[in-house]
Design a protein around this motif. Structure first.
Motif, PDB file in Angstrom:
ATOM      1  N   MET A  34       0.900  -1.126  -0.096  1.00 52.83           N
ATOM      2  CA  MET A  34       0.168   0.068   0.028  1.00 52.83           C
ATOM      3  C   MET A  34       0.947   1.258   0.027  1.00 52.83           C
ATOM      4  O   MET A  34       1.795   1.485   0.621  1.00 52.83           O
ATOM      5  CB  MET A  34      -1.022   0.063   1.237  1.00 52.83           C
ATOM      6  CG  MET A  34      -1.665   1.276   1.225  1.00 52.83           C
ATOM      7  SD  MET A  34      -2.895   1.225   2.990  1.00 52.83           S
ATOM      8  CE  MET A  34      -4.250   0.316   2.352  1.00 52.83           C
ATOM      9  N   ARG A  35       0.518   2.352  -0.803  1.00 51.09           N
ATOM     10  CA  ARG A  35       1.319   3.341  -1.067  1.00 51.09           C
ATOM     11  C   ARG A  35       1.011   4.271   0.155  1.00 51.09           C
ATOM     12  O   ARG A  35      -0.170   4.296   0.650  1.00 51.09           O
ATOM     13  CB  ARG A  35       0.954   4.134  -2.249  1.00 51.09           C
ATOM     14  CG  ARG A  35       1.307   3.438  -3.472  1.00 51.09           C
ATOM     15  CD  ARG A  35       2.391   3.649  -4.464  1.00 51.09           C
ATOM     16  NE  ARG A  35       3.340   4.811  -4.391  1.00 51.09           N
ATOM     17  CZ  ARG A  35       3.393   5.815  -5.151  1.00 51.09           C
ATOM     18  NH1 ARG A  35       2.692   5.880  -6.233  1.00 51.09           N
ATOM     19  NH2 ARG A  35       4.265   6.616  -4.973  1.00 51.09           N
ATOM     20  N   VAL A  85      11.875  -3.133  -1.404  1.00 48.57           N
ATOM     21  CA  VAL A  85      10.593  -2.974  -1.709  1.00 48.57           C
ATOM     22  C   VAL A  85       9.996  -2.054  -0.446  1.00 48.57           C
ATOM     23  O   VAL A  85       9.592  -1.037  -0.584  1.00 48.57           O
ATOM     24  CB  VAL A  85       9.747  -4.156  -2.100  1.00 48.57           C
ATOM     25  CG1 VAL A  85       8.358  -3.844  -2.168  1.00 48.57           C
ATOM     26  CG2 VAL A  85      10.099  -4.542  -3.502  1.00 48.57           C
ATOM     27  N   VAL A  86      10.144  -2.856   0.870  1.00 45.63           N
ATOM     28  CA  VAL A  86       9.772  -2.207   2.035  1.00 45.63           C
ATOM     29  C   VAL A  86      10.649  -1.493   2.672  1.00 45.63           C
ATOM     30  O   VAL A  86      10.302  -0.227   3.041  1.00 45.63           O
ATOM     31  CB  VAL A  86       9.264  -3.514   2.914  1.00 45.63           C
ATOM     32  CG1 VAL A  86       8.888  -2.816   4.269  1.00 45.63           C
ATOM     33  CG2 VAL A  86       8.177  -4.492   2.248  1.00 45.63           C
ATOM     34  N   GLN A 132       9.115   1.930   0.497  1.00 40.26           N
ATOM     35  CA  GLN A 132       8.036   2.738   1.401  1.00 40.26           C
ATOM     36  C   GLN A 132       8.485   3.951   1.817  1.00 40.26           C
ATOM     37  O   GLN A 132       7.549   5.009   1.591  1.00 40.26           O
ATOM     38  CB  GLN A 132       7.484   1.609   2.386  1.00 40.26           C
ATOM     39  CG  GLN A 132       6.683   0.373   1.907  1.00 40.26           C
ATOM     40  CD  GLN A 132       6.043  -0.356   2.718  1.00 40.26           C
ATOM     41  OE1 GLN A 132       6.498  -0.217   3.976  1.00 40.26           O
ATOM     42  NE2 GLN A 132       5.101  -1.323   2.418  1.00 40.26           N
ATOM     43  N   ARG A 164       8.315  -9.196 -10.591  1.00 36.62           N
ATOM     44  CA  ARG A 164       7.108  -8.484 -10.486  1.00 36.62           C
ATOM     45  C   ARG A 164       6.181  -8.895  -9.488  1.00 36.62           C
ATOM     46  O   ARG A 164       5.364  -8.337  -8.522  1.00 36.62           O
ATOM     47  CB  ARG A 164       6.091  -8.749 -11.702  1.00 36.62           C
ATOM     48  CG  ARG A 164       6.721  -7.774 -12.641  1.00 36.62           C
ATOM     49  CD  ARG A 164       5.359  -7.695 -13.954  1.00 36.62           C
ATOM     50  NE  ARG A 164       6.084  -6.853 -15.010  1.00 36.62           N
ATOM     51  CZ  ARG A 164       6.699  -7.468 -16.119  1.00 36.62           C
ATOM     52  NH1 ARG A 164       6.741  -8.889 -16.300  1.00 36.62           N
ATOM     53  NH2 ARG A 164       7.110  -6.496 -16.997  1.00 36.62           N
ATOM     54  N   VAL A 168       6.744  -7.180  -5.686  1.00 32.39           N
ATOM     55  CA  VAL A 168       6.424  -5.725  -5.560  1.00 32.39           C
ATOM     56  C   VAL A 168       4.779  -5.823  -5.390  1.00 32.39           C
ATOM     57  O   VAL A 168       4.039  -6.235  -6.084  1.00 32.39           O
ATOM     58  CB  VAL A 168       6.873  -4.705  -6.655  1.00 32.39           C
ATOM     59  CG1 VAL A 168       8.375  -4.928  -6.658  1.00 32.39           C
ATOM     60  CG2 VAL A 168       6.340  -4.991  -7.751  1.00 32.39           C
ATOM     61  N   PRO A 169       4.405  -4.481  -4.816  1.00 31.95           N
ATOM     62  CA  PRO A 169       2.908  -4.277  -4.668  1.00 31.95           C
ATOM     63  C   PRO A 169       2.416  -3.719  -6.156  1.00 31.95           C
ATOM     64  O   PRO A 169       3.027  -3.555  -6.837  1.00 31.95           O
ATOM     65  CB  PRO A 169       2.805  -3.124  -3.716  1.00 31.95           C
ATOM     66  CG  PRO A 169       4.014  -2.872  -3.307  1.00 31.95           C
ATOM     67  CD  PRO A 169       4.986  -3.260  -3.895  1.00 31.95           C
ATOM     68  N   PRO A 170       0.926  -4.251  -6.322  1.00 36.19           N
ATOM     69  CA  PRO A 170       0.424  -3.952  -7.666  1.00 36.19           C
ATOM     70  C   PRO A 170       0.594  -2.706  -8.244  1.00 36.19           C
ATOM     71  O   PRO A 170       0.481  -2.376  -9.409  1.00 36.19           O
ATOM     72  CB  PRO A 170      -1.106  -4.522  -7.457  1.00 36.19           C
ATOM     73  CG  PRO A 170      -1.295  -5.126  -6.038  1.00 36.19           C
ATOM     74  CD  PRO A 170      -0.027  -4.892  -5.295  1.00 36.19           C
ATOM     75  N   GLU A 171       0.542  -1.671  -7.063  1.00 36.87           N
ATOM     76  CA  GLU A 171       0.532  -0.383  -7.804  1.00 36.87           C
ATOM     77  C   GLU A 171       2.053   0.186  -8.240  1.00 36.87           C
ATOM     78  O   GLU A 171       1.997   1.466  -8.591  1.00 36.87           O
ATOM     79  CB  GLU A 171      -0.047   0.593  -6.569  1.00 36.87           C
ATOM     80  CG  GLU A 171       0.802   0.704  -5.556  1.00 36.87           C
ATOM     81  CD  GLU A 171       0.530  -0.212  -4.413  1.00 36.87           C
ATOM     82  OE1 GLU A 171       0.911  -0.206  -3.395  1.00 36.87           O
ATOM     83  OE2 GLU A 171      -0.425  -1.294  -4.579  1.00 36.87           O
ATOM     84  N   MET A 172       2.907  -0.752  -7.961  1.00 36.90           N
ATOM     85  CA  MET A 172       4.389  -0.298  -8.257  1.00 36.90           C
ATOM     86  C   MET A 172       4.738  -0.859  -9.442  1.00 36.90           C
ATOM     87  O   MET A 172       4.707  -1.973  -9.547  1.00 36.90           O
ATOM     88  CB  MET A 172       5.153  -0.751  -7.115  1.00 36.90           C
ATOM     89  CG  MET A 172       6.688  -0.245  -7.340  1.00 36.90           C
ATOM     90  SD  MET A 172       7.846  -0.763  -6.156  1.00 36.90           S
ATOM     91  CE  MET A 172       7.022  -0.227  -4.420  1.00 36.90           C
TER      92      MET A 172
END
Length: 164
Positions: free
Chosen positions: A1-2, A37-38, A42, A67, A70-74
């Motif tokens: 989540m962004r 990623v985190v 973030q 892929r 990573v979160p889907p929105e990235m």
């Protein structure tokens, strides 16, 4: 989540006009993983990762594996080193923040030589035959050590596990 809150102002955040350039250039032989990623993504509120690796750029299967990390929105963009040398301006002009990753020193050195990279974050370069431990998570061969010295002559090296 962004994150909706503004990302912290960090000394290596580079702005180009009203857009934000790539905020982190990192060498890490694991490429995309949780710490990237985190731990970095973030706090820096990144929207994309540019992964520079010839083998991964030519393998749909490996790209799909990365892929999944990573979160889907990235967004994740995969480029060969040759393509990166010519297409980097596109990502530097993106309105979102981004991270550029290479898995080795030589690839990053080529990007530094191509221009526009003033600082490099040195992440994990792990044990392999012919390498000697230099830090807890950095093992280098004599050729890699020489390449890193060359790189340090052209760009500021930042050795930090997590943003401050």
């Amino acid at each position: 989540m962004r994150r909706s809150a503004a990302a912290p102002r960090l000394p290596f955040l580079v702005r180009r006009g009203n857009s934000v350039a790539i905020v982190l250039y990192r060498i890490d032989d694991r490429l995309i993983h949780g710490q990237v990623v985190v731990g970095w993504g973030q706090p820096l509120d990144i929207g994309f990762i540019v992964l520079i690796d010839d083998e991964v750029a030519s393998s749909e299967w490996e790209q799909e594996l990365y892929r999944m990390g990573v979160p889907p929105e990235m967004e994740v963009h995969f480029l060969s080193i040759a393509d990166a040398e010519t297409q980097l301006a596109r990502y530097r002009a993106d309105a979102q923040r981004g991270i550029l990753l290479t898995g080795d020193i030589e690839s990053m050195r080529r990007l530094v030589d191509a221009g526009g990279v003033s600082s490099v974050n040195l992440g994990g370069i792990h044990h392999r035959a012919g390498r000697t431990q230099r830090l807890r998570y950095i093992f280098l061969s004599s050729d890699e050590e020489n390449a890193l010295r060359e790189l340090a002559g052209a760009a500021l090296l930042i050795i930090r596990n997590q943003p401050v």
